[in-house]
Enzyme design. Structure first.
Site, PDB file in Angstrom:
ATOM      1  N   HIS A 327       0.811  -1.228   0.000  1.00  0.00           N
ATOM      2  CA  HIS A 327       0.000   0.000   0.000  1.00  0.00           C
ATOM      3  C   HIS A 327       0.841   1.274   0.000  1.00  0.00           C
ATOM      4  O   HIS A 327       0.313   2.350   0.221  1.00  0.00           O
ATOM      5  CB  HIS A 327      -0.914   0.050   1.230  1.00  0.00           C
ATOM      6  N   LYS A 511      -9.130  13.176   4.548  1.00  0.00           N
ATOM      7  CA  LYS A 511      -8.136  12.090   4.512  1.00  0.00           C
ATOM      8  C   LYS A 511      -7.173  12.333   5.656  1.00  0.00           C
ATOM      9  O   LYS A 511      -7.191  13.404   6.261  1.00  0.00           O
ATOM     10  CB  LYS A 511      -7.398  12.094   3.169  1.00  0.00           C
ATOM     11  N   ARG A 512      -6.332  11.374   5.951  1.00  0.00           N
ATOM     12  CA  ARG A 512      -5.323  11.609   6.972  1.00  0.00           C
ATOM     13  C   ARG A 512      -4.458  12.809   6.620  1.00  0.00           C
ATOM     14  O   ARG A 512      -4.289  13.139   5.450  1.00  0.00           O
ATOM     15  CB  ARG A 512      -4.443  10.361   7.142  1.00  0.00           C
ATOM     16  N   LYS A 517       0.066  14.356   0.975  1.00  0.00           N
ATOM     17  CA  LYS A 517      -1.313  14.586   0.515  1.00  0.00           C
ATOM     18  C   LYS A 517      -1.591  16.065   0.247  1.00  0.00           C
ATOM     19  O   LYS A 517      -2.588  16.430  -0.355  1.00  0.00           O
ATOM     20  CB  LYS A 517      -2.308  14.033   1.533  1.00  0.00           C
ATOM     21  N   THR A 619      -9.047   6.045  -1.718  1.00  0.00           N
ATOM     22  CA  THR A 619     -10.371   5.436  -1.849  1.00  0.00           C
ATOM     23  C   THR A 619     -11.456   6.473  -1.556  1.00  0.00           C
ATOM     24  O   THR A 619     -12.577   6.347  -2.032  1.00  0.00           O
ATOM     25  CB  THR A 619     -10.530   4.245  -0.871  1.00  0.00           C
ATOM     26  N   LYS A 623     -15.310   7.355  -3.181  1.00  0.00           N
ATOM     27  CA  LYS A 623     -16.536   7.627  -2.424  1.00  0.00           C
ATOM     28  C   LYS A 623     -17.155   8.939  -2.881  1.00  0.00           C
ATOM     29  O   LYS A 623     -18.374   9.054  -3.061  1.00  0.00           O
ATOM     30  CB  LYS A 623     -16.228   7.687  -0.915  1.00  0.00           C
TER      31      LYS A 623
END
Ligand code: 26Q
Length: 774
Positions: A327, A511-512, A517, A619, A623
């Site tokens: 991952h 998200k985290r 990110k 992911t 969504k």
């Protein structure tokens, strides 16, 4: 018995009060217990059927299940009946929203495990989960003066009506200087339609004394308490990191705890069913969710040797049973454990690791392949990914680009050796939770148009395309989003105290919190837009609410600085009357699965802006797409497949691609970009010019330096925020100018209609076909 009767009976059995006098927790436990009773018959028969079939075991240190009650009622098709009963007693169906999430995971990897379980049970596939029953899940987050503060997640305070403790199946896990008891708690995983019920088996650590007094000689009364504490510590808390930090001993203890218990369980069950262990691949396959459960491999081999197998025979069996999912793209994030630590803690396993390593060495010698990057034990470390790649039958990435990157880079030495072992299995999400449950009005709208087959075959959504441009249909689609926004606004008002008008565009990044990110890039763009509105250089900006949700690992100082920075931006902008009809910024507190369900239904824009080549898949992007948000994102992870699916013209992709970043990284000069771009510079300078306060912590200056100076362990602007800033801002403004048009509405509609292939049902089918052979 009808579910209504069964609930009433449950209440009569347990409480001395009528239904209307129960509190949420009591009601929750009564309803859940009634559901458990209802499920039991199917559960027993499913377990029975297993005995002649092959089962896949999903081993994971994390299962981010969220709230079980609504999902279980829905999957069993009894939600309406239960809500009717509640209503007839004057109780709202939202009463269970008080019940906290089961947050036994950090983020994507843990939630993926939960989606897979739902999909497999729905497909009628034998997939059981093995993990840890953490006493405390992922921390609860609060903001104090804009700083993240963490609190214990005492999730069991609601009771645990969905688990059954199975004392009979307890195991003993032995470490060098002590041993503990592992007790399984089984959670039924109910497929949609209720025909298949699988199991999530989570292990809890306990002291051994009570049940095996003599063998372990723990009769010494004085030592009993210390013993209990040492044992209970193992499954006490989930590690709150979602990327590798230095290997902590307790983390390794946890990993061995659940992998050993699970492998014993698997082997004992096989023996009791008279299976031939030398052909274990006929009845079992074990999927390793990243390297966290990789000790299962040497443990399995060790247990087979105890059963009388030679090492070589045991190894050959293992090679057909285990498969590994990667991952993470960054090779420096691959798990490794100090040899000393492993040897000192689990010498019986270390011996096996050495044997595996010797076998690897002689195989490499035979083929003439280089040892350097492939050895399992080297330079004083045990390298878990090498163990998984060597001993398993399959290795997979989680999105097309990610699989290409691990083949070319992260795991290239293994791809060279065993190309046939490599697969891509693009991630997916379960539409039962992320559409049917999270967005009931959109779900009804879809069912009215194309029927309800999409619930178990999401590609049916393609049929929506027939309705493209039908004015009434489009209007209704728009109205659904608007009403979801109204609901989210009310919720945010109540939780965060911030008012967002529902005519605003909802731009979300959930998200985290991680540097890669790039929430900070989003923050800079917001400051630039704010400045632009104030100085008149940005005109006709459509009112936008910028919504963030994220937890930072408690020790990740820079991530916490970014949270504080965004909270400062929010405070300033939300207080500025001159832009109050144009912008709002909200960082929601304690973002979790249940919060995500509300946000995805209301989002117009999905921010997926990781530096290209860093996000394995994502992911949340799926969504949000499913619920009609357009993607404002980079060419990274599954964004690429999302754009492929919806048509790139229906998303807003921007920025440098992965190969481009790889090519410029050595000559990258963020300072030059900063100095030549006044818009960027003005935004970045708010970190140091006194616009915002970091409470005297110095954390904003540290962030600033990370972008312009770098640090001993990374170059300046490691994730290319400056390089992508202008393309991002331009694309964001273009999106803004198109929002509210028919064209935009069509893009949004096409996103929902094109999201079918991202059902985890197809992902699980892919694993079944390529790897599990079930
Ligand atoms: C490892 C060692 C010690 C402590 C913690 C960890 C640890 C824990 C969790 C390392 C990584 C994680 C979680 C990683 C994760 O969530 N990865 C995400 O997986 C998703 C599902 O495949 C992808 O969509 C995301 O792109 C990826 O970031």
């Amino acid at each position: 018995m009808s579910i209504k009767k069964s609930i009433l009976k449950e209440i009569a059995r347990t409480y001395d009060r009528p239904m209307e006098e129960l509190d949420a927790k009591e009601l929750y436990n009564a309803v859940s217990s009634a559901v458990m009773r209802k499920v039991n018959e199917t559960y027993v028969s499913c377990k029975q059927k297993r005995k002649e079939q092959k089962t896949a075991y999903y081993m994971s240190a994390e299962f981010l299940m969220g709230r079980a009650i609504y999902a279980n009622l829905k999957n069993l098709g009894i939600d309406e009946k239960v809500f009717e009963l509640l209503k007839s007693h004057g109780i709202s169906e939202s009463v269970f929203e008080e019940i906290g999430d089961a947050a036994l995971g950090n983020g994507g990897l843990g939630r993926l495990a939960a989606c897979f379980l739902d999909s497999a049970a729905t497909l009628g596939k034998n997939l059981d989960g093995y993990g840890i029953r953490y006493r405390y899940g992922l921390f609860k987050q609060k903001f104090e003066n804009g700083f993240q503060k963490e609190y214990a997640d005492d999730w069991l305070k609601w009771g645990d009506p969905w688990s059954v403790r199975s004392e009979r199946d307890r195991r003993v896990v032995e470490y060098k200087n002590f041993a503990v008891k592992a007790v399984p708690y089984d959670m039924p995983i109910i497929g949609y339609g209720g025909e298949t019920v699988n199991t999530l088996r989570l292990w809890q650590s306990e002291p051994i004394c009570e049940f095996d007094f003599e063998k372990f000689d723990c009769g010494k009364y004085s030592a009993a308490y210390a013993d209990r504490q040492r044992a209970e510590k193992i499954s006490a808390v989930l590690y709150p990191n979602d990327s590798t930090l230095k290997g902590r001993k307790l983390r390794l203890i946890q990993q061995y705890f659940f992998t050993s218990a699970s492998m014993q369980d698997l082997i004992e069950r096989a023996k009791s069913e008279n299976r031939d262990l030398s052909k274990a691949e006929r009845f079992a396959v074990v999927q390793l969710n990243d390297t966290h459960p990789t000790l299962a491999i040497p443990e399995f081999i060790r247990l087979l040797i105890k059963e009388g197998f030679s090492f070589d025979d045991a190894f050959d069996v293992a090679k057909k049973v285990f498969a590994y999912t990667n991952h993470t793209v960054m090779s420096e994030a691959l798990e490794k454990w100090e040899t000393k630590l492993v040897k000192g803690l689990i010498p019986q396993v270390y011996v096996v690791l050495e044997k595996i390593n010797e076998r690897l060495k002689s195989e490499l010698k035979e083929t003439g392949a280089d040892e350097k990057n492939r050895l399992i034990i080297a330079d004083g470390f045990v390298r878990m990914a090498n163990l998984a790649c060597y001993c398993g039958k399959a290795v997979n990435g989680v999105a097309k680009i990610h699989t290409e990157i691990i083949k070319a880079d992260t795991l290239k030495d293994w791809y060279e050796l065993y190309p046939e072992k490599f697969f891509n299995e693009t991630n997916g999400i379960t539409q039962r939770r992320w559409l049917l449950l999270a967005n009931p009005s959109l779900a009804d709208f879809i069912t009215n148009l194309i029927g309800d087959k999409w619930i178990t075959d999401l590609k049916e959504l393609e049929k929506l395309k027939e309705f493209l441009g039908w004015a009434n249909t489009m209007r209704e689609f728009y109205q659904i989003k608007k009403s979801n926004k109204r609901q989210l606004s009310a919720y945010i008002k109540q939780k965060e105290g911030i008012e967002i008008p529902n005519e605003f565009m909802f731009d979300v990044q959930i998200k985290r919190l991680h540097e890669y990110k790039r929430q900070l890039l989003n923050a800079f763009s917001i400051v630039a837009i704010y400045n632009g509105i104030k100085d008149g250089s940005i005109e006709d900006f459509k009112p936008t609410a910028f919504i963030f949700g994220a937890k930072a690992a408690p020790a990740y100082t820079r991530a916490k600085a970014i949270i504080k920075y965004i909270n400062e931006i929010a405070e300033k902008i939300n207080a500025d009357q001159s832009v109050s009809d144009k912008m709002k910024v909200v960082f929601v507190g304690d973002y979790n699965v249940s919060y995500a369900e509300k946000i995805v239904a209301a989002a117009d824009v999905s921010e997926q802006i990781s530096a290209a080549g860093t996000e394995a898949s994502g992911t949340g992007n799926m969504k949000l797409m499913l619920n009609g948000a357009v993607t404002l994102g980079t060419y990274d992870g599954a964004n690429i497949e999302i754009a492929e699916s919806a048509g790139e013209e229906n998303e807003y992709l921007f920025g440098a691609k992965a190969d481009e970043l790889a090519a410029v990284k050595d000559s990258y000069d963020p300072k030059a970009i900063y100095e030549s771009d006044p818009v960027l510079r003005a935004a970045v300078d708010t970190l140091i010019d006194g616009t915002f306060s970091d409470g005297g912590s110095g954390m904003f200056k540290e962030l600033y330096d990370s972008l312009l100076v770098g640090a001993s362990w990374h170059r300046a602007d490691n994730y290319f925020l400056f390089k992508d800033f202008q393309p991002y801002l331009k694309t964001k403004l273009k999106l803004n100018s198109e929002y509210g048009t028919v064209g935009f509405l069509i893009k949004s509609f096409l996103n929902t209609a094109s999201a079918g292939r991202f059902s985890s049902d197809y992902t699980v089918s892919g694993y079944c076909r390529d790897i599990w052979e079930i």
